[in-house]
Design a protein around this motif. Structure first.
Motif, PDB file in Angstrom:
ATOM      1  N   GLU A 101       0.806  -1.221   0.000  1.00 43.57           N
ATOM      2  CA  GLU A 101       0.000   0.000   0.000  1.00 43.57           C
ATOM      3  C   GLU A 101       0.838   1.269   0.000  1.00 43.57           C
ATOM      4  OE1 GLU A 101      -2.269  -0.637   3.495  1.00 43.57           O
ATOM      5  OE2 GLU A 101      -3.473  -2.272   2.646  1.00 43.57           O
ATOM      6  N   ILE A 102       2.176   1.095   0.056  1.00 44.50           N
ATOM      7  CA  ILE A 102       3.074   2.256   0.045  1.00 44.50           C
ATOM      8  C   ILE A 102       3.499   2.545  -1.385  1.00 44.50           C
ATOM      9  CG2 ILE A 102       5.265   3.188   0.874  1.00 44.50           C
ATOM     10  CD1 ILE A 102       5.041   1.329   3.278  1.00 44.50           C
ATOM     11  N   VAL A 103       3.231   3.728  -1.836  1.00 41.71           N
ATOM     12  CA  VAL A 103       3.540   4.132  -3.213  1.00 41.71           C
ATOM     13  C   VAL A 103       5.047   4.340  -3.363  1.00 41.71           C
ATOM     14  CG1 VAL A 103       3.167   5.875  -4.997  1.00 41.71           C
ATOM     15  CG2 VAL A 103       1.293   5.222  -3.463  1.00 41.71           C
ATOM     16  N   GLY A 104       5.598   3.848  -4.478  1.00 48.99           N
ATOM     17  CA  GLY A 104       6.994   4.122  -4.785  1.00 48.99           C
ATOM     18  C   GLY A 104       7.991   3.129  -4.245  1.00 48.99           C
ATOM     19  N   THR A 105       7.519   2.039  -3.619  1.00 47.83           N
ATOM     20  CA  THR A 105       8.471   1.058  -3.086  1.00 47.83           C
ATOM     21  C   THR A 105       9.053   0.175  -4.187  1.00 47.83           C
ATOM     22  OG1 THR A 105       6.649  -0.459  -2.637  1.00 47.83           O
ATOM     23  CG2 THR A 105       7.361   0.971  -0.839  1.00 47.83           C
ATOM     24  N   GLY A 106       8.329   0.006  -5.304  1.00 46.57           N
ATOM     25  CA  GLY A 106       8.827  -0.822  -6.400  1.00 46.57           C
ATOM     26  C   GLY A 106       8.650  -2.304  -6.131  1.00 46.57           C
ATOM     27  N   ARG A 107       8.519  -3.090  -7.186  1.00 43.13           N
ATOM     28  CA  ARG A 107       8.414  -4.541  -7.133  1.00 43.13           C
ATOM     29  C   ARG A 107       7.286  -5.011  -6.207  1.00 43.13           C
ATOM     30  NH1 ARG A 107      14.153  -7.493  -7.056  1.00 43.13           N
ATOM     31  NH2 ARG A 107      12.809  -9.058  -8.039  1.00 43.13           N
ATOM     32  N   VAL A 108       6.261  -4.182  -6.083  1.00 42.38           N
ATOM     33  CA  VAL A 108       5.130  -4.530  -5.231  1.00 42.38           C
ATOM     34  C   VAL A 108       4.409  -5.766  -5.747  1.00 42.38           C
ATOM     35  CG1 VAL A 108       2.840  -3.771  -4.483  1.00 42.38           C
ATOM     36  CG2 VAL A 108       4.785  -2.220  -4.302  1.00 42.38           C
ATOM     37  N   THR A 109       4.400  -5.957  -7.060  1.00 38.70           N
ATOM     38  CA  THR A 109       3.682  -7.107  -7.623  1.00 38.70           C
ATOM     39  C   THR A 109       4.255  -8.432  -7.125  1.00 38.70           C
ATOM     40  OG1 THR A 109       5.105  -6.999  -9.593  1.00 38.70           O
ATOM     41  CG2 THR A 109       2.967  -5.904  -9.711  1.00 38.70           C
ATOM     42  N   VAL A 110       5.550  -8.456  -6.825  1.00 35.31           N
ATOM     43  CA  VAL A 110       6.157  -9.677  -6.283  1.00 35.31           C
ATOM     44  C   VAL A 110       5.527 -10.015  -4.941  1.00 35.31           C
ATOM     45  CG1 VAL A 110       8.289 -10.727  -5.449  1.00 35.31           C
ATOM     46  CG2 VAL A 110       8.333  -9.250  -7.472  1.00 35.31           C
ATOM     47  N   ILE A 111       5.361  -8.989  -4.098  1.00 31.01           N
ATOM     48  CA  ILE A 111       4.745  -9.192  -2.786  1.00 31.01           C
ATOM     49  C   ILE A 111       3.285  -9.579  -2.948  1.00 31.01           C
ATOM     50  CG2 ILE A 111       4.202  -8.126  -0.564  1.00 31.01           C
ATOM     51  CD1 ILE A 111       6.551  -6.249  -0.961  1.00 31.01           C
ATOM     52  N   GLU A 112       2.600  -8.922  -3.862  1.00 29.53           N
ATOM     53  CA  GLU A 112       1.188  -9.229  -4.080  1.00 29.53           C
ATOM     54  C   GLU A 112       1.008 -10.668  -4.557  1.00 29.53           C
ATOM     55  OE1 GLU A 112      -0.503  -4.795  -5.275  1.00 29.53           O
ATOM     56  OE2 GLU A 112       0.226  -6.147  -6.850  1.00 29.53           O
ATOM     57  N   ASP A 113       1.881 -11.109  -5.467  1.00 32.85           N
ATOM     58  CA  ASP A 113       1.814 -12.494  -5.947  1.00 32.85           C
ATOM     59  C   ASP A 113       2.071 -13.472  -4.799  1.00 32.85           C
ATOM     60  OD1 ASP A 113       1.288 -11.596  -8.464  1.00 32.85           O
ATOM     61  OD2 ASP A 113       3.321 -11.877  -9.240  1.00 32.85           O
ATOM     62  N   PHE A 114       3.021 -13.127  -3.935  1.00 33.47           N
ATOM     63  CA  PHE A 114       3.329 -13.988  -2.798  1.00 33.47           C
ATOM     64  C   PHE A 114       2.132 -14.083  -1.858  1.00 33.47           C
ATOM     65  CE2 PHE A 114       4.812 -14.324   1.636  1.00 33.47           C
ATOM     66  CZ  PHE A 114       5.413 -15.571   1.586  1.00 33.47           C
ATOM     67  N   LEU A 115       1.523 -12.948  -1.557  1.00 34.86           N
ATOM     68  CA  LEU A 115       0.360 -12.941  -0.669  1.00 34.86           C
ATOM     69  C   LEU A 115      -0.791 -13.732  -1.260  1.00 34.86           C
ATOM     70  CD1 LEU A 115       0.413  -9.223   0.554  1.00 34.86           C
ATOM     71  CD2 LEU A 115       0.963 -11.252   1.902  1.00 34.86           C
ATOM     72  N   GLU A 116      -0.960 -13.633  -2.575  1.00 34.89           N
ATOM     73  CA  GLU A 116      -2.021 -14.393  -3.249  1.00 34.89           C
ATOM     74  C   GLU A 116      -1.735 -15.891  -3.150  1.00 34.89           C
ATOM     75  OE1 GLU A 116      -4.031 -14.840  -7.702  1.00 34.89           O
ATOM     76  OE2 GLU A 116      -2.732 -13.126  -7.254  1.00 34.89           O
ATOM     77  N   PHE A 117      -0.457 -16.269  -3.300  1.00 33.53           N
ATOM     78  CA  PHE A 117      -0.066 -17.680  -3.193  1.00 33.53           C
ATOM     79  C   PHE A 117      -0.345 -18.194  -1.782  1.00 33.53           C
ATOM     80  CE2 PHE A 117       2.849 -21.164  -2.374  1.00 33.53           C
ATOM     81  CZ  PHE A 117       2.774 -21.912  -3.538  1.00 33.53           C
ATOM     82  N   VAL A 118       0.038 -17.404  -0.774  1.00 33.79           N
ATOM     83  CA  VAL A 118      -0.180 -17.798   0.614  1.00 33.79           C
ATOM     84  C   VAL A 118      -1.673 -17.914   0.905  1.00 33.79           C
ATOM     85  CG1 VAL A 118       0.048 -17.054   3.023  1.00 33.79           C
ATOM     86  CG2 VAL A 118       1.991 -16.829   1.453  1.00 33.79           C
ATOM     87  N   ASP A 119      -2.455 -16.990   0.390  1.00 34.41           N
ATOM     88  CA  ASP A 119      -3.891 -16.989   0.649  1.00 34.41           C
ATOM     89  C   ASP A 119      -4.551 -18.248   0.090  1.00 34.41           C
ATOM     90  OD1 ASP A 119      -6.352 -15.609   1.529  1.00 34.41           O
ATOM     91  OD2 ASP A 119      -6.810 -15.581  -0.610  1.00 34.41           O
TER      92      ASP A 119
END
Length: 383
Positions: free
Chosen positions: A282-300
């Motif tokens: 949710e923090i703008v400008g951190t970069g590579r957020v999609t990697v974290i989002e994909d990981f969270l989706e996998f965990v979910d």
């Protein structure tokens, strides 16, 4: 702080009958204000095995225990010195010198306000042999604190323990690693607990059944002949998309273990860690957020929460089991949890078996019926 804890201005020292104190202030008819409740109560008078009237009054009086509960805050804990540590050679717990201790445990287990009970042993307590201590909790929040990681405990000590006048550490024997050692009760507690009559349900699951086979997936091509499963791709009839499916390459009997090696390789991630990762996205400008989002989706999708009430652990499958298709129809599934749900519908508030083996209960799968060679492996959606 003062030179002596008893002289600290924050301490109120009362020299009187402790049992009478609680009955007078927190008895059945008492109206208790929030500010008059305790966060922690320590009961360390006599060993429960001492054959005295006082021991009976402290450890086997349900009215006294109820008064203690009434004096505790919603997240309060009760710590009790419960005598000499048991041995695997001890008899049934309601027999012999420890019968009074068992009666006290039974009263606490059956009390409506008991959420969790944790037992541990400590050798640095001034006795000739290790003694046992019981932590009784009123709320589920206690579970998270009890199972905190060593670094969390070490930080809490740094953050909360006051400096001493001598500039020496206030805690001599306790730190985060010590707390980690308390989190798994000794084998003797499990052994004696399982000598109860009737034997508790979960005692039948103290270790994998040696009469059952373990069927694993071989990832190396050179071991394909030893594999009990194969991975194939097929088109989903509803979506039209290609998906992976798992099939048995040999007959699997009901009760045999399914991909135990892969499941043992699952990784754990806490609710707090997942919440922090979610905040990162949710923090703008951190970069590579999609990697974290994909990981969270996998965990979910591939993770599941521990069965332990109050636990913050999530276990995520990363082996062959995550490629199994799921079904919403439980009757179509052919694999399920090794450890069935407790007949009561919930995990007992006190059980050394669950405390020692919860991770295995959370992870391992078995065939819920005979599976024929060539049959697809299907997992129930809610497992």
């Amino acid at each position: 702080s003062a030179p002596s804890c008893f002289d600290d201005e924050r301490a109120e020292v009362l020299i009187e009958d402790g049992r009478k104190y609680f009955f007078d202030r927190y008895g059945a008819d008492a109206v208790v204000k929030d500010e008059d409740q305790f966060d922690v109560i320590i009961l360390d008078a006599l060993d429960p095995e001492d054959d005295t009237v006082i021991a009976d009054m402290l450890y086997t009086d349900d009215d006294f225990l109820t008064a203690l509960y009434k004096s505790m805050s919603d997240d309060g804990i009760l710590i009790i010195q419960v005598g000499t540590a048991p041995s695997i050679h001890d008899p049934r717990p309601d027999l012999g010198v420890y019968a009074r201790r068992e009666l006290m445990f039974n009263l606490l287990e059956g009390h409506s306000e008991t959420s969790h009970m944790f037992v541990y042993e400590e050798a640095h307590c001034g006795f000739l042999e290790p003694h046992s201590f019981l932590v009784v909790c009123k709320s589920d929040s206690c579970h998270k604190r009890w199972y905190a990681e060593a670094d969390e405990i070490d930080y809490a000590i740094y953050d909360r323990i006051r400096d001493t006048k001598s500039e020496q550490r206030a805690l001599v024997h306790f730190d985060g690693s010590t707390q980690k050692s308390y989190q798994v009760p000794p084998r003797a507690w499990e052994t004696v607990y399982c000598r109860r009559d009737p034997e508790p349900f979960e005692c039948a699951y103290r270790g994998l059944d040696l009469t059952k086979d373990i069927h694993d997936l071989a990832w190396d091509e050179s071991e394909e002949e030893e594999s009990s499963f194969e991975i194939k791709t097929a088109k989903n009839e509803k979506t039209g998309e290609e998906e992976t499916r798992v099939y048995a390459t040999e007959d699997i009997k009901k009760g045999d273990y399914v991909m135990a090696s892969d499941l043992a390789s699952s990784f754990a991630v806490s609710d707090d860690s997942l919440a922090n990762l979610k905040k990162n996205t949710e923090i703008v400008g951190t970069g590579r957020v999609t990697v974290i989002e994909d990981f969270l989706e996998f965990v979910d999708y591939h993770g599941h929460h521990s069965k332990a009430q109050g636990s913050t652990a999530n276990y995520v499958e990363v082996g062959g089991t995550f490629m199994m298709r799921r079904t919403e129809d439980e009757s179509k599934a052919n694999v399920g949890k090794w450890m069935p749900d407790h007949p009561s519908g919930k995990i007992p508030v006190f059980s050394p078996v669950y405390e020692r083996r919860m991770k295995s209960f959370d992870l391992f799968l078995v065939a819920t019926r005979d599976i024929k060679k060539g049959e697809e492996i299907l997992k129930y959606e809610k497992v």
